[in-house]
Design a protein around this motif. Sequence first.
Motif, PDB file in Angstrom:
ATOM      1  N   ARG A 175     -44.836   3.407 -30.128  1.00 19.85           N
ATOM      2  CA  ARG A 175     -44.988   4.646 -31.034  1.00 19.85           C
ATOM      3  C   ARG A 175     -45.676   5.689 -30.131  1.00 19.85           C
ATOM      4  O   ARG A 175     -45.327   6.796 -30.647  1.00 19.85           O
ATOM      5  N   ARG A 186     -39.587  -1.764 -33.780  1.00 19.37           N
ATOM      6  CA  ARG A 186     -40.853  -1.016 -33.707  1.00 19.37           C
ATOM      7  C   ARG A 186     -40.150   0.543 -33.600  1.00 19.37           C
ATOM      8  O   ARG A 186     -40.649   1.372 -33.996  1.00 19.37           O
ATOM      9  N   GLU A 231     -46.163  -2.489 -29.422  1.00 16.18           N
ATOM     10  CA  GLU A 231     -46.206  -1.629 -30.449  1.00 16.18           C
ATOM     11  C   GLU A 231     -46.960  -0.047 -30.213  1.00 16.18           C
ATOM     12  O   GLU A 231     -46.335   0.817 -30.504  1.00 16.18           O
ATOM     13  N   ALA A 249     -40.543   3.398 -36.405  1.00 16.99           N
ATOM     14  CA  ALA A 249     -41.251   4.813 -36.095  1.00 16.99           C
ATOM     15  C   ALA A 249     -40.235   5.854 -36.221  1.00 16.99           C
ATOM     16  O   ALA A 249     -40.428   7.221 -35.858  1.00 16.99           O
TER      17      ALA A 249
END
Length: 211
Positions: free
Chosen positions: A52, A137, A48, A141
Amino acid sequence: MGSVPGTTLTHPEWLTARIAEMGRSWGTTTPRIAGTLWWCMAASALVEQLVRAYIDGESTPTPELRNLDCDMRPDGGVERVRVSAATGDARADGSEVRAPAEGLRDTLAAVIPPVAEVSGAGAAALWAIVADAIGNRAIDAGDPAAGSRLAAEIGGKLPAPRFVDVGGRTFVRRISCCLVFEVPGCQMCTSCPKRPAADRAALLEAAAAGS
């Protein structure tokens, strides 16, 4: 349960205990099922922060095992992984700092074999779960394509995440199965790759329409 250092993720006895706790929370005594569910959570937490930062164009510490702290859940799962070491041109001992993607590859290569060993899950299936986690993920995003680029930089045994657009939404076209449908009283996930293609497409259409 507090937090544990990342190196703990390679300890077979610790993994066996955490996977057993996960199994009890889900109502299954099959290590392969409990271990796969455990790894789905752990893999998502492991990728994660890097996903990000990669999408936001931010620098991030290298997620090598010795740089990680893992916040644990009461059911034995990994809630969150924090990467705490600072980046730089070299470590204090003079050795080279790995690039973040390379560091994650090394971490995954160290953790997946013992998880496979104690759970009975196939290593290839565990790598596929990581690919799907990166894809999800990246969708969260807002940049699925970046997830594909990051996976390519990680390389090694990691497959490329795949995506499908349905009803104006992007979903991960999964290559992994969490095995939750093998838990008594549970059903297949909407996007499970083991569903018939037509059934899966219809369910994704409904999910897109309801979003």
